[in-house]
Design a protein around this motif. Sequence first.
Motif, PDB file in Angstrom:
ATOM      1  N   ALA A  48      48.733  48.740  74.196  1.00 51.95           N
ATOM      2  CA  ALA A  48      48.524  47.283  74.145  1.00 51.95           C
ATOM      3  C   ALA A  48      47.708  46.812  75.338  1.00 51.95           C
ATOM      4  CB  ALA A  48      49.869  46.573  74.109  1.00 51.95           C
ATOM      5  N   TYR A  49      48.035  47.343  76.533  1.00 51.71           N
ATOM      6  CA  TYR A  49      47.260  46.957  77.711  1.00 51.71           C
ATOM      7  C   TYR A  49      45.799  47.336  77.542  1.00 51.71           C
ATOM      8  CZ  TYR A  49      51.232  45.604  80.651  1.00 51.71           C
ATOM      9  OH  TYR A  49      52.308  44.971  81.186  1.00 51.71           O
ATOM     10  N   MET A  50      45.563  48.516  76.974  1.00 46.14           N
ATOM     11  CA  MET A  50      44.180  48.942  76.787  1.00 46.14           C
ATOM     12  C   MET A  50      43.459  48.015  75.807  1.00 46.14           C
ATOM     13  SD  MET A  50      43.546  51.284  78.855  1.00 46.14           S
ATOM     14  CE  MET A  50      41.990  52.004  78.335  1.00 46.14           C
ATOM     15  N   VAL A  51      44.186  47.639  74.735  1.00 48.14           N
ATOM     16  CA  VAL A  51      43.576  46.745  73.758  1.00 48.14           C
ATOM     17  C   VAL A  51      43.237  45.411  74.410  1.00 48.14           C
ATOM     18  CG1 VAL A  51      44.007  45.451  71.627  1.00 48.14           C
ATOM     19  CG2 VAL A  51      44.647  47.868  71.781  1.00 48.14           C
ATOM     20  N   LEU A  52      44.098  44.951  75.302  1.00 50.48           N
ATOM     21  CA  LEU A  52      43.879  43.670  75.982  1.00 50.48           C
ATOM     22  C   LEU A  52      42.897  43.812  77.145  1.00 50.48           C
ATOM     23  CD1 LEU A  52      47.562  42.393  76.076  1.00 50.48           C
ATOM     24  CD2 LEU A  52      45.689  41.486  74.678  1.00 50.48           C
ATOM     25  N   LYS A  53      42.357  45.039  77.305  1.00 48.81           N
ATOM     26  CA  LYS A  53      41.377  45.302  78.368  1.00 48.81           C
ATOM     27  C   LYS A  53      41.972  45.070  79.744  1.00 48.81           C
ATOM     28  CE  LYS A  53      37.267  44.904  75.635  1.00 48.81           C
ATOM     29  NZ  LYS A  53      37.830  44.519  74.332  1.00 48.81           N
ATOM     30  N   GLN A  54      43.194  45.589  79.948  1.00 50.86           N
ATOM     31  CA  GLN A  54      43.832  45.531  81.267  1.00 50.86           C
ATOM     32  C   GLN A  54      44.163  46.967  81.687  1.00 50.86           C
ATOM     33  OE1 GLN A  54      47.130  42.998  80.277  1.00 50.86           O
ATOM     34  NE2 GLN A  54      45.929  41.137  80.533  1.00 50.86           N
ATOM     35  N   PRO A  55      43.141  47.764  81.971  1.00 52.06           N
ATOM     36  CA  PRO A  55      43.394  49.192  82.238  1.00 52.06           C
ATOM     37  C   PRO A  55      44.279  49.418  83.453  1.00 52.06           C
ATOM     38  CG  PRO A  55      41.096  48.607  82.717  1.00 52.06           C
ATOM     39  CD  PRO A  55      41.719  47.412  82.050  1.00 52.06           C
ATOM     40  N   ASP A  56      44.211  48.528  84.427  1.00 47.47           N
ATOM     41  CA  ASP A  56      45.045  48.733  85.614  1.00 47.47           C
ATOM     42  C   ASP A  56      46.518  48.637  85.257  1.00 47.47           C
ATOM     43  OD1 ASP A  56      42.824  49.094  87.084  1.00 47.47           O
ATOM     44  OD2 ASP A  56      42.703  46.994  87.812  1.00 47.47           O
ATOM     45  N   ASP A  57      46.818  47.620  84.431  1.00 47.46           N
ATOM     46  CA  ASP A  57      48.201  47.480  83.970  1.00 47.46           C
ATOM     47  C   ASP A  57      48.623  48.695  83.186  1.00 47.46           C
ATOM     48  OD1 ASP A  57      48.399  45.058  85.185  1.00 47.46           O
ATOM     49  OD2 ASP A  57      47.781  43.909  83.406  1.00 47.46           O
ATOM     50  N   ALA A  58      47.641  49.208  82.346  1.00 48.50           N
ATOM     51  CA  ALA A  58      47.951  50.377  81.526  1.00 48.50           C
ATOM     52  C   ALA A  58      48.308  51.547  82.423  1.00 48.50           C
ATOM     53  CB  ALA A  58      46.751  50.724  80.648  1.00 48.50           C
ATOM     54  N   MET A 102      49.161  60.699  74.533  1.00 47.82           N
ATOM     55  CA  MET A 102      48.571  59.461  74.067  1.00 47.82           C
ATOM     56  C   MET A 102      47.682  58.850  75.149  1.00 47.82           C
ATOM     57  SD  MET A 102      49.430  55.771  73.567  1.00 47.82           S
ATOM     58  CE  MET A 102      49.883  56.067  75.193  1.00 47.82           C
ATOM     59  N   ALA A 103      48.145  58.958  76.397  1.00 47.72           N
ATOM     60  CA  ALA A 103      47.385  58.382  77.505  1.00 47.72           C
ATOM     61  C   ALA A 103      46.042  59.076  77.637  1.00 47.72           C
ATOM     62  CB  ALA A 103      48.177  58.514  78.803  1.00 47.72           C
ATOM     63  N   SER A 104      46.056  60.411  77.536  1.00 47.77           N
ATOM     64  CA  SER A 104      44.783  61.115  77.695  1.00 47.77           C
ATOM     65  C   SER A 104      43.865  60.786  76.517  1.00 47.77           C
ATOM     66  CB  SER A 104      45.008  62.619  77.821  1.00 47.77           C
ATOM     67  OG  SER A 104      45.463  63.135  76.597  1.00 47.77           O
ATOM     68  N   GLU A 105      44.480  60.525  75.367  1.00 45.15           N
ATOM     69  CA  GLU A 105      43.670  60.118  74.215  1.00 45.15           C
ATOM     70  C   GLU A 105      42.954  58.803  74.502  1.00 45.15           C
ATOM     71  OE1 GLU A 105      44.888  58.502  69.958  1.00 45.15           O
ATOM     72  OE2 GLU A 105      45.834  60.401  70.441  1.00 45.15           O
ATOM     73  N   LEU A 106      43.618  57.942  75.264  1.00 47.74           N
ATOM     74  CA  LEU A 106      43.025  56.652  75.605  1.00 47.74           C
ATOM     75  C   LEU A 106      42.113  56.746  76.821  1.00 47.74           C
ATOM     76  CD1 LEU A 106      46.130  54.339  75.164  1.00 47.74           C
ATOM     77  CD2 LEU A 106      44.101  54.374  73.718  1.00 47.74           C
ATOM     78  N   GLY A 107      42.023  57.925  77.387  1.00 47.31           N
ATOM     79  CA  GLY A 107      41.144  58.102  78.536  1.00 47.31           C
ATOM     80  C   GLY A 107      41.840  57.786  79.849  1.00 47.31           C
ATOM     81  N   LEU A 108      43.176  57.844  79.843  1.00 48.43           N
ATOM     82  CA  LEU A 108      43.898  57.520  81.063  1.00 48.43           C
ATOM     83  C   LEU A 108      44.464  58.751  81.748  1.00 48.43           C
ATOM     84  CD1 LEU A 108      45.930  54.438  79.876  1.00 48.43           C
ATOM     85  CD2 LEU A 108      44.102  54.447  81.570  1.00 48.43           C
ATOM     86  N   GLY A 109      44.069  59.913  81.273  1.00 50.27           N
ATOM     87  CA  GLY A 109      44.693  61.145  81.772  1.00 50.27           C
ATOM     88  C   GLY A 109      44.656  61.257  83.274  1.00 50.27           C
ATOM     89  N   GLY A 110      45.400  62.209  83.802  1.00 54.36           N
ATOM     90  CA  GLY A 110      45.376  62.518  85.217  1.00 54.36           C
ATOM     91  C   GLY A 110      46.384  61.779  86.040  1.00 54.36           C
TER      92      GLY A 110
END
Lengths: 657, 371
Positions: free
Chosen positions: B329-339, B363-371
């Motif tokens: 949801a955070y990613m959809v709302l364009k709040q990557p920091d919150d994500a 799921m996170a790595s799928e969204l590009g948040l890995g690491g």
Amino acid sequence: MIVETGHYALVLALALALVQATLPLWGSRKNDPALMAMAPSAAIIQFILVAIAFGALTWAYLTSDFSLANVVQNSHSQKPLIYKLSGVWGNHEGSMLLWVLILAFFGALVAVGGRRTPQNLLATTLAVQGWISGAFLLFILLTSNPFARMLPPPAEGNDLNPILQDPGLAIHPPLLYLGYVGFSITFSFAAAALINGRIDAQWARYVRPWTLIAWIFLTLGIAMGSYWAYYTLGWGGFWFWDPVENASLMPWLAGTALLHSATVMEKRDALKIWTIFLAILAFSLSLLGTFLVRSGVLTSVHAFATDPQRGVFILAILVFFIGGSLALFALRGPLLKAGGIFAPVSREGALVLNNLLLTTSCATVFVGTLYPLALEALTGDKISVGPPFFNYTFVPLFVPIFLAMPLGQVLAWKRGDLLGAAQRLVVALIVAICGGLILAAMQGEPVISAVFAGLSLFVIVGAFVEIWGRISGGGLSPSVMFARATGLPWSAWGTAIAHAGVGVSLLGLAATGWGVEKILAMRPGDHVAVGPYEVTLDKVEPRPGPNYDETVAHMTIRSGGNAISTIEPSRKFYRARQMTTTDAGLRTFSLGQIYAVVTEQNSNGEIDVRLYWKPYVALIWIGAIIMALGGAISLADRRLRVGVARRARQAAMQPAE
Amino acid sequence: MIWVVFAVLTGLAAIGVLWPLSRARGAPLDGDTAFYRSELTGIDTDLQRGLVSESDAKAMRAEAARRLMRTEGAREESGATSGTTWRRRIAALASIVMIGGVSLGLYARIGNPDVPDLPLEARRQAPPETPDLMMAISRIEAHLAKNPDDGRGYEVIAPVYLRLGRYDDAAKAWANVVRLLGASPVRETSLGEALVFAANGHVTPEALAAFQRALALAPQFQQARFYIGLAAAQAGDKTRARDIWTKLVAEAPVDAEWAGVVRERIRELGLPEAEASTDARPSSEAGQAIAALPDADRDTAIRGMVANLAARLAQDGRDANGWAMLIRAYMVLKQPDDARAALAQARKALADDNEARARVEAMASELGLGG
């Protein structure tokens, strides 16, 4: 490993071509014999390497190695052995490899046989040859690589185009390529002469055998192609003025002109610039033919693949070599010393007339072939320049050639006696008129056929008048005449025989007017008269083949009620490609042929049949073979083998003759 | 081994070309005199044959002699042969560079030194443990040509056809499987899929019928439902497509690869995203209500829901699906920091549940948040 070794050998051949193209040229400029001596070695090694590559590709075809895309696209494991073999060049990539193989073969021949050619000329010639083979090797490796792999390999191939599954494929392309590529040697010699700036009678002597070889093979290749078209295309025709056919006819016309002008150059040191120009022209037209056929500009059975990238590449090669040689010609031509002067009525004069007529007819074919293409490219209009154009332009140009041929043969060098020459031809004229009249009486209409038949007899008989004059003469015994006949130079016999061959072909062409054509629907049991014969359709039945299904019509030919032969025209359906081809039924009776083609059987049991009786038609191709034979005899002439070959040292040892 | 062959070929070629360089060469042969002599002989022959007159023959002999003198003169001008060592050394070096450089350089680019010869006969006789897919296919094809009622054979070969891009063959094979072994959701769907591929991704009526038969057997079969959605999208019914696909995504296990594909398809529809209804919370009714709101209001509503979810997870963090939804949801709302912050919290909260944490990580790595 064999495949990749072949692939690597081809790449290595390119490297050798580059060495051959550069270092000997440098050596020739600096007059360094060691550098010049690299040329023959490089040419021979290059040939060996291309032969290894060709052998590897052939092996891949024979063993159905479907890891090669080229084999997959053009072969099939069930294909008869001969078509596995001929299929190697029955496609774009393989045919280009054959082209280069023959090119390298000629290069090696020059290297081996050219020991007596001046080293400068030899080195420069082979360097130019290196440029040509380098360009084509690059073309093959970058755009048309026959060794491209396909992984994983399919279990079966797509089979060869059924029209090409014919013994003709085994013969026609190699012959034609030997002709086309043979002219590359004369081209290289011409370019070398221009580069070195030395063009003399001697040059004509060195070039003559190569011109003859190319001309012989081109003659045979064209005749073979024409006969192949005749019996497979099923229209009963043998020449269609198709652009692809014209592409082979143009170098032949230019090459024939070159052969004759080179004689003048050799004998009289005249026509030098013109001869060099023709040598460039003959090969340029061969390249043009290759471009037209390979680029996909023309769509035909010869255009195996249409690929713009390849077309552009060949066009670049074309522009580079034709443009380069013509630029060289423009640069050097004016510096050449003009040769001897001669009277218009002389053997030289007759040969000049021959050259004018041959090059004009070549230009006519050129226009007729390229004009529609240029028009389509520029305006998008499609026009068809068919047989009528060529009949009205080409034929009138050739009639004076036929008339002048015997005349030129009896004229003397330097200054001729026209009246005397005409008198010597009276016999030929009488034979021509009588023969024409007899044929007209036998065969009837049309008159034009009888006229051309008479003309052809004039050419045939006239071809031997000069020789007859030499060996006969007032009650000589046969043994003396035989001794005289064998004492004549072989080239004199070669000329006479080749000219007679032209007459024989012309007779066959003239006789087409007397042919009979019947198009009808037949049921088994029907019979129909065609010319002097009667043809009966016995039965129509299916017959299975290795990679096709065939429908065969069995026909019996009767003459005066007696069955004398049978023919089996058929249609073949090729399973892998889902294509149908026709096989004409052919039987030759005293130089004429019965020709039958069938189409599919109708539901009511009838089959459409086209039947032809073609009197003397075989003479067309027999004439071409006689022409080639004449060329071969001329090639065997002593003066080509030893004349130049004799070393100065040997000459000194035999001071007098 | 093959490199040894290449090396030998290259070496022989180089030696052959360099050989003439190493040998001293004599003066070029004199062809001119010999040619002159043969010319004289030729003139005599022509004279005998009556092709030239006596006087012309004399003149021609003189011409030939003049030509000989001219060429001799020209040769003397051109000077003696000159061979210098440095030129030969350069030539030797140049040829080695050309032969080695061109052949190795070009072959390295276009060659396949590792691929052995593969003649057909050897492939036919190859032991079965060496995998040759194409030969295996041809064997199965030959077997099927003889036993056209072997449904198992078709079922084996059909997916292979599909992988090789032979979609028509795959469709025919699946049709035979259905005919011989009876229908099943998987078989019908595979048939439909092959038909779709054969039609360049278009769901033909024939393919649609196959998917519908599959759903008649198993109404929840996801693969068939995806294609039904695709058919709807292609027919212009984007809303229906989105609903079908959104439901599919919602049902998907977190680590299902295909869910990403479907989500991508939903995005391509260009419709506002319907809230995924997972078992986590917001009912599909609530989602629909939100979707019906005007843009600004809907944004507020969604933010409100996200805040609620975050608050709930802060209290009870042992809900992997909840965390996944929050991060998405955070990613959809364009709040990557919150994500990212939510991801860090989730890692802490799920520290003792490896499996759940892995699902969130995937799921996170799928969204590009890995690491």
